[in-house]
Design an enzyme around this catalytic site. Structure first.
Site, PDB file in Angstrom:
ATOM      1  N   SER A  62       3.220  -1.828  10.380  1.00 32.94           N
ATOM      2  CA  SER A  62       4.676  -1.752  10.559  1.00 32.94           C
ATOM      3  C   SER A  62       5.379  -3.088  10.303  1.00 32.94           C
ATOM      4  O   SER A  62       6.316  -3.450  11.022  1.00 32.94           O
ATOM      5  CB  SER A  62       5.014  -1.212  11.948  1.00 32.94           C
ATOM      6  OG  SER A  62       4.492   0.094  12.096  1.00 32.94           O
ATOM      7  N   GLY A  97       2.711  -0.981   4.320  1.00 34.84           N
ATOM      8  CA  GLY A  97       2.721   0.431   3.957  1.00 34.84           C
ATOM      9  C   GLY A  97       4.141   0.925   3.759  1.00 34.84           C
ATOM     10  O   GLY A  97       4.769   0.716   2.719  1.00 34.84           O
ATOM     11  N   HIS A 121      -9.711   0.718   4.759  1.00 40.22           N
ATOM     12  CA  HIS A 121      -8.428   1.012   5.404  1.00 40.22           C
ATOM     13  C   HIS A 121      -8.679   2.004   6.549  1.00 40.22           C
ATOM     14  O   HIS A 121      -9.515   2.897   6.418  1.00 40.22           O
ATOM     15  CB  HIS A 121      -7.442   1.591   4.389  1.00 40.22           C
ATOM     16  CG  HIS A 121      -6.047   1.668   4.939  1.00 40.22           C
ATOM     17  ND1 HIS A 121      -5.670   2.667   5.794  1.00 40.22           N
ATOM     18  CD2 HIS A 121      -4.967   0.853   4.793  1.00 40.22           C
ATOM     19  CE1 HIS A 121      -4.399   2.468   6.150  1.00 40.22           C
ATOM     20  NE2 HIS A 121      -3.952   1.372   5.552  1.00 40.22           N
ATOM     21  N   ASN A 132       0.868  -1.179   0.000  1.00 42.85           N
ATOM     22  CA  ASN A 132       0.000   0.000   0.000  1.00 42.85           C
ATOM     23  C   ASN A 132       0.904   1.228   0.000  1.00 42.85           C
ATOM     24  O   ASN A 132       1.471   1.590   1.023  1.00 42.85           O
ATOM     25  CB  ASN A 132      -0.897  -0.012   1.244  1.00 42.85           C
ATOM     26  CG  ASN A 132      -1.727   1.249   1.364  1.00 42.85           C
ATOM     27  OD1 ASN A 132      -1.830   2.024   0.401  1.00 42.85           O
ATOM     28  ND2 ASN A 132      -2.329   1.474   2.516  1.00 42.85           N
ATOM     29  N   GLY A 185       1.963   2.594  10.578  1.00 45.48           N
ATOM     30  CA  GLY A 185       2.844   3.743  10.374  1.00 45.48           C
ATOM     31  C   GLY A 185       3.490   4.268  11.646  1.00 45.48           C
ATOM     32  O   GLY A 185       4.056   5.357  11.656  1.00 45.48           O
ATOM     33  N   GLU A 213      -5.430  -5.091  10.673  1.00 50.94           N
ATOM     34  CA  GLU A 213      -4.483  -3.992  10.840  1.00 50.94           C
ATOM     35  C   GLU A 213      -4.815  -3.205  12.104  1.00 50.94           C
ATOM     36  O   GLU A 213      -5.668  -2.300  12.065  1.00 50.94           O
ATOM     37  CB  GLU A 213      -4.552  -3.045   9.644  1.00 50.94           C
ATOM     38  CG  GLU A 213      -4.194  -3.692   8.326  1.00 50.94           C
ATOM     39  CD  GLU A 213      -3.650  -2.650   7.360  1.00 50.94           C
ATOM     40  OE1 GLU A 213      -2.501  -2.782   6.955  1.00 50.94           O
ATOM     41  OE2 GLU A 213      -4.377  -1.692   7.046  1.00 50.94           O
ATOM     42  N   GLU A 221      -7.210   4.524   7.533  1.00 49.42           N
ATOM     43  CA  GLU A 221      -7.065   5.955   7.189  1.00 49.42           C
ATOM     44  C   GLU A 221      -8.317   6.455   6.473  1.00 49.42           C
ATOM     45  O   GLU A 221      -8.682   7.623   6.592  1.00 49.42           O
ATOM     46  CB  GLU A 221      -5.786   6.154   6.356  1.00 49.42           C
ATOM     47  CG  GLU A 221      -4.542   6.008   7.240  1.00 49.42           C
ATOM     48  CD  GLU A 221      -3.290   5.544   6.532  1.00 49.42           C
ATOM     49  OE1 GLU A 221      -3.230   5.582   5.284  1.00 49.42           O
ATOM     50  OE2 GLU A 221      -2.349   5.123   7.224  1.00 49.42           O
ATOM     51  N   LYS A 274       0.043   4.204  -0.359  1.00 50.76           N
ATOM     52  CA  LYS A 274      -0.673   5.389   0.133  1.00 50.76           C
ATOM     53  C   LYS A 274      -0.480   6.556  -0.854  1.00 50.76           C
ATOM     54  O   LYS A 274      -0.365   6.311  -2.054  1.00 50.76           O
ATOM     55  CB  LYS A 274      -0.209   5.743   1.551  1.00 50.76           C
ATOM     56  CG  LYS A 274      -0.195   4.526   2.483  1.00 50.76           C
ATOM     57  CD  LYS A 274      -0.076   4.882   3.925  1.00 50.76           C
ATOM     58  CE  LYS A 274       0.111   3.616   4.726  1.00 50.76           C
ATOM     59  NZ  LYS A 274      -0.204   3.783   6.119  1.00 50.76           N
TER      60      LYS A 274
HETATM   61  C1  PEP Z   1      -0.975   0.182   5.859  1.00 51.93           C
HETATM   62  O1  PEP Z   1      -1.032   1.330   5.453  1.00 51.93           O
HETATM   63  O2  PEP Z   1      -1.837  -0.614   5.548  1.00 51.93           O
HETATM   64  C2  PEP Z   1       0.147  -0.205   6.707  1.00 51.93           C
HETATM   65  C3  PEP Z   1       0.142  -1.392   7.234  1.00 51.93           C
HETATM   66  O3  PEP Z   1       1.163   0.739   6.895  1.00 51.93           O
HETATM   67  P1  PEP Z   1       2.572   0.493   7.632  1.00 51.93           P
HETATM   68  O4  PEP Z   1       3.135  -0.800   7.114  1.00 51.93           O
HETATM   69  O5  PEP Z   1       3.385   1.670   7.279  1.00 51.93           O
HETATM   70  O6  PEP Z   1       2.280   0.390   9.097  1.00 51.93           O
END
Ligand code: PEP
Length: 246
Positions: free
Chosen positions: A208, A229, A95, A9, A173, A167, A97, A11
């Site tokens: 992460s 991400g 998601h 992803n 993030g 998630e 966000e 983003k």
């Molecule tokens: C995501 O945006 O779905 C995500 C898991 O981000 P990150 O890996 O940066 O935590």
């Protein structure tokens, strides 16, 4: 046997130049036949570019969001039919966000899930609790409700042609990762909620994920891969995570 899946992803990151460099350097590493399936979700405007760059590879593409509507007066929205038209196989729905910054409710997410499937896209349904919800011991209730909203609208059998991404919001993030045991507990719960079809549904973890923790996460019985991400923006790191899923 569930095929491992790793989804990038990106983003709201990228440009024609940096996308090209990132995808080409990833493809130079990710050659040949693989057990794990890989897909990349760039910003919508770059989907045709990604489709072209990945055309000769076994790496798929997906959208980061999809409209619940099929067409019409929905300024700024992109329909599932359009995403399928530019070559998407996947669409992220719900998601955190989108839920947080665009006020997407469980019901709206469920409608997006159904719209994606209507046009043969595989929805990657994102679910997960906030830190406050985890600390209040509400994780399973919250995740269960997010899942139920989709099952109620789409029907349980629809989950057979979908992917669930667990998630935890507090791990996205932030550099904080759920421990493999914390993640496994929620993945097992999601699978159990899906009843008889649960054993066949891919449930990936996101939050992460990086080269240093991917292998341990993927060694858990119910973790079938990752939604990545930040680390997906660095080709070497994304490659290492994909390798760990093999
Ligand atoms: C995501 O945006 O779905 C995500 C898991 O981000 P990150 O890996 O940066 O935590």
């Amino acid at each position: 046997m569930r095929r491992p899946l790793v989804v990038a992803n990106w983003k709201m990151n990228g440009s024609f130049a940096s996308n090209s460099e990132r995808l080409q350097s990833f493809l130079a590493l990710w050659k040949g036949v693989h057990q794990a399936e890989v897909a990349v979700c760039p910003p919508t405007v770059y989907l045709p570019q990604a489709a072209e760059l990945l055309a000769q590879s076994n790496v798929g593409i997906g959208a980061q969001d999809v409209s619940a509507a099929d067409e019409g007066a929905y300024t700024g929205e992109i329909s599932a039919a359009m995403l399928a038209d530019v070559g998407c196989q996947f669409a992220l729905v719900g998601h955190s966000e989108r839920r947080e910054y665009h006020a997407e409710t469980d019901v709206m997410v469920a409608k997006k899930f159904v719209a994606a499937q209507r046009h043969k896209l595989t929805p990657v349904l994102c679910v997960g609790e906030t830190l406050a919800q985890r600390e209040a011991d509400e994780t399973l209730v919250v995740v269960g409700e997010q899942l139920k909203a989709v099952v109620d609208l789409a029907g349980r059998s629809a989950m057979s042609s979908a992917v669930v991404a667990y998630e935890p919001v507090w791990a996205i993030g932030t550099g904080l990762t759920a421990t493999p045991e914390q993640a496994q507990e929620v993945h097992a719960y999601i699978r159990e909620q899906l009843g008889s079809i649960g054993a066949g549904v891919r449930i990936v973890y996101g939050g992460s994920v990086k080269p240093s923790n991917a292998e341990e996460l993927f060694s858990q019985d119910d973790i079938d891969g990752a939604l990545v991400g930040g680390a997906s923006l660095v080709s070497n790191d994304f490659y290492s995570i994909c390798q760990a899923a093999e």
